[in-house]
Write a protein that holds these residues in place. Sequence first.
Motif, short mmCIF file in Angstrom:
data_model
loop_
_atom_site.label_atom_id
_atom_site.label_comp_id
_atom_site.label_asym_id
_atom_site.label_seq_id
_atom_site.Cartn_x
_atom_site.Cartn_y
_atom_site.Cartn_z
N GLN A 232 5.77 -78.39 -93.29
CA GLN A 232 4.77 -78.75 -94.29
C GLN A 232 3.71 -77.67 -94.47
O GLN A 232 3.27 -77.39 -95.58
CB GLN A 232 4.09 -80.07 -93.92
CG GLN A 232 4.81 -81.30 -94.43
CD GLN A 232 4.88 -81.34 -95.93
OE1 GLN A 232 5.80 -80.77 -96.53
NE2 GLN A 232 3.94 -81.99 -96.57
N MET A 233 3.30 -77.06 -93.37
CA MET A 233 2.29 -76.01 -93.49
C MET A 233 2.85 -74.79 -94.21
O MET A 233 2.15 -74.14 -95.00
CB MET A 233 1.79 -75.62 -92.09
CG MET A 233 1.05 -76.76 -91.39
SD MET A 233 0.30 -76.29 -89.82
CE MET A 233 -1.17 -75.46 -90.39
N ARG A 234 4.11 -74.48 -93.97
CA ARG A 234 4.72 -73.35 -94.70
C ARG A 234 4.86 -73.67 -96.18
O ARG A 234 4.68 -72.80 -97.04
CB ARG A 234 6.09 -73.02 -94.08
CG ARG A 234 5.98 -72.36 -92.71
CD ARG A 234 7.32 -71.83 -92.24
NE ARG A 234 7.19 -71.09 -90.99
CZ ARG A 234 7.55 -71.56 -89.80
NH1 ARG A 234 8.11 -72.76 -89.70
NH2 ARG A 234 7.39 -70.82 -88.71
N ARG A 235 5.18 -74.90 -96.51
CA ARG A 235 5.26 -75.30 -97.91
C ARG A 235 3.89 -75.17 -98.59
O ARG A 235 3.79 -74.73 -99.75
CB ARG A 235 5.75 -76.74 -98.02
CG ARG A 235 7.23 -76.91 -97.77
CD ARG A 235 7.61 -78.37 -97.88
NE ARG A 235 9.06 -78.55 -97.78
CZ ARG A 235 9.66 -79.74 -97.75
NH1 ARG A 235 8.92 -80.84 -97.79
NH2 ARG A 235 10.97 -79.83 -97.67
N ALA A 236 2.85 -75.55 -97.89
CA ALA A 236 1.50 -75.43 -98.46
C ALA A 236 1.15 -73.98 -98.71
O ALA A 236 0.57 -73.63 -99.75
CB ALA A 236 0.49 -76.08 -97.51
N MET A 237 1.50 -73.11 -97.79
CA MET A 237 1.21 -71.68 -97.99
C MET A 237 2.06 -71.09 -99.10
O MET A 237 1.62 -70.21 -99.82
CB MET A 237 1.40 -70.92 -96.68
CG MET A 237 0.29 -71.22 -95.67
SD MET A 237 0.29 -70.12 -94.25
CE MET A 237 1.79 -70.63 -93.44
N ASP A 238 3.30 -71.58 -99.25
CA ASP A 238 4.12 -71.13 -100.38
C ASP A 238 3.48 -71.53 -101.71
O ASP A 238 3.52 -70.76 -102.68
CB ASP A 238 5.53 -71.74 -100.28
CG ASP A 238 6.37 -71.08 -99.20
OD1 ASP A 238 5.99 -69.99 -98.74
OD2 ASP A 238 7.40 -71.67 -98.82
N LEU A 239 2.89 -72.72 -101.75
CA LEU A 239 2.24 -73.17 -102.99
C LEU A 239 1.01 -72.31 -103.28
O LEU A 239 0.78 -71.91 -104.44
CB LEU A 239 1.83 -74.64 -102.86
CG LEU A 239 1.14 -75.24 -104.08
CD1 LEU A 239 2.03 -75.17 -105.32
CD2 LEU A 239 0.73 -76.68 -103.81
N ILE A 240 0.22 -71.99 -102.27
CA ILE A 240 -0.93 -71.10 -102.46
C ILE A 240 -0.46 -69.74 -102.98
O ILE A 240 -1.04 -69.17 -103.91
CB ILE A 240 -1.70 -70.94 -101.14
CG1 ILE A 240 -2.44 -72.25 -100.81
CG2 ILE A 240 -2.70 -69.79 -101.22
CD1 ILE A 240 -3.10 -72.25 -99.45
N HIS A 241 0.61 -69.21 -102.37
CA HIS A 241 1.16 -67.93 -102.79
C HIS A 241 1.54 -67.97 -104.27
O HIS A 241 1.21 -67.05 -105.04
CB HIS A 241 2.39 -67.61 -101.94
CG HIS A 241 3.06 -66.32 -102.28
ND1 HIS A 241 2.82 -65.15 -101.59
CD2 HIS A 241 3.98 -66.00 -103.24
CE1 HIS A 241 3.55 -64.17 -102.12
NE2 HIS A 241 4.25 -64.67 -103.12
N TYR A 242 2.21 -69.03 -104.69
CA TYR A 242 2.63 -69.15 -106.09
C TYR A 242 1.44 -69.23 -107.04
O TYR A 242 1.40 -68.55 -108.07
CB TYR A 242 3.51 -70.39 -106.25
CG TYR A 242 3.68 -70.81 -107.68
CD1 TYR A 242 4.45 -70.07 -108.56
CD2 TYR A 242 3.06 -71.95 -108.17
CE1 TYR A 242 4.60 -70.45 -109.89
CE2 TYR A 242 3.19 -72.34 -109.49
CZ TYR A 242 3.96 -71.58 -110.33
OH TYR A 242 4.10 -71.95 -111.65
#
Length: 738
Positions: A232-242
């Motif tokens: 979940q934390m990696r998904r959140a960082m992927d969303l920030i990146h996008y």
Amino acid sequence: MAAAGPPPTLVDLTQIKTISIERTLLPLVKQISSLVSSRGEGASGAAVQRVGAAVCCAVERFVAVGENIADDNPDVRHSMVLACKEARAAGRAIERVCVGAAAGDGGGMVPAARALLAAVTRVLLLADMVVVRQLLLAKDKVARTLDRLESVSNFAEFVRAFTEFGGGMVELARLTAERRADLRDERRRAQVAAARNVLERSTLMLLTSSKTCMRHPSSASARENRDTVFCQMRRAMDLIHYVVRDGLPGHDEHSAEAAQWEAGTALGALRGLGGQVRAARARGGADVTRRRALASTLRALVERTHDFTDSAYTTHDHRQRILALAERIAYELERLVAVAVSVEEQGTCGSGAAIESACAGAGSASVELERALVSAARDHARDLPPLANEARRLATDLARLASSCGERESERLHSIASRLHEQLDHIIEICKLLRHIAMSETLQVSAKFAEINLRIYGPQVVTAAKTLAEHPGSAAARENLDVFVDMWTWLLNDAARLARDILDLTDDRPDKQQYSSLPRPGKHGTTSKPLKAVRLDSDEQAKIAKSGLEMKMMSSEMDAETDKWQGAAADENNDIVKRAKNMSSMAFAMYQFTKGEGRLNTTQDLFTQAEYFAEEANRLYKIVRQFSYQVPAGTMKKELLEHLDRVPTYVQQLQFTVKEPTVGRAATFSKVDNVIQETKHLMNVISKVVTTCFDCANKGLIPLDKAINKTSARAGDDSVCLTVLHFRIQSISMRLCS
């Protein structure tokens, strides 16, 4: 010298993604707009020359800052140096043009102004790329420490890695908070906020689940807890990146992770369909491209209503009504397409009434379907409070039983876990349907966030309880379960708050405030800081009251024109009339403010109202532009376009004035006066546009049966008809199977 008219639009602010760049550009745009308009207002040559020199000097200072950024950031150095060189050259060109204007030669001002603004915008965008790069570097640092945390095998190494992780998270939190506040787009701001919530709330779970996993390395449930948190934390960082890369030059990627946050809603599809039907109505038909768009939007609408009709918790009456209305919309669109195809192929006469009937039918069905969807979602939301209370109680019972789990308690634990999963499924279903009726992008993203996190973190309460049941004496497992129960409570509270916010905005009670252009007090404001009250003296009040009275007279003239239109056309759904009357209502509220009356209580209320007034003028401009395509060439059309072409400039001038920062009473008074003056100018030109539109319609220049567009290609008509028919059959089948 003849008046030159309003200045042209010099820059498209829609390409700007951040508030900081917009605020930097606005004063320059306003100054250059004044410079361009001064050519036709009799300004002295010396004054124009002084302004040109001031602009050139300001650009030199601006370029010096850009060159310093280039020196400190090798990645953008080459591009930044070139952009600064262009900006410096454009500033000097402006100065030369002003010198020429002072000597009587004002040519080349507009191209030079556009070149300057383009160069300055490029410098600002490159500087913004530096900020984005810093944020992404911080995100990458946190990602690396996450990888290290996931691979450590002893507690001492974990403590060192977690300390480094905490420092990186603090920096990432600071940068994402600044970026979120700077983004102009509402959806992007909401997405960053959602991702930051995940990271913040998951940090403690990361600590406890990792400790439990190290303490009990053979426990599959402990490992599942930990792996879920990492994911979940990696998904959140992927969303920030996008989000932070979206809109930057050369970065158009659209990841699968981002796509789930971009999913549309049923109400969004309905609104899109309504807009396409209104366009077809205005044009007297739909060409092949628009028919394909109608079929595509209908397909999206049918797919999204499946979330309502396929839900096990939707009542039979709601399901039947939604299916019947979806079928009715498909039927009306099929009629519309059939008439349009017949007109193109055979030139059928008298088809205007058929198109009008199909459009009216589709519009009526769309309104009824929206009400049906909202009603179904509201019924679901009524179940949320008792569901949430029961879910909290079950989680508490689960935690109590897990710490003393014998054979008898094990069976009861399994029973409670099953009931908790049932409650979770129902709550997730409610969040999904609430997202479909959310009126704002912020609420849509919040609903999606609630749904995803309930789906992923909800079952982990049971998983954490299994770990404690396996190791009832483990302090680490006990602490881990407590943290997951706290997360469960947070998520339930989020869902309840979300339901309240969404249902408040969909409340259609007759006593609800009709005038909804302003945001609710304390929410959706243009600033996060409370504004100090500003009291004006008697002279200032008198001056503003005079301007307000003039605006009141224009508002009355607008009302008279729209009443005349409605009386002649007998069409209460006329979009031009509705937009014009809405603008008149806003202007009247601003007039009441000048008298110390009405709904606008503070200067910030006035400025916010002016922003909405400008947005409504933009919408009216687009509608009238479509209307003008139907007006035959001649004096009337020329007059309409002359008035209409002035609208974007006055809209932009009002927007610039509203966004100008102020400090102190004198500056606030000046801004209030300027806002009212700019609103008055825009109201004046809108009144002329509406009057000319009425004259065009009243003099019979636009017979409905001749307004159909006959110039489109005929290829693909059959496939579009079949597509629409297919979805009508699909809707009927769904109804029969329910």
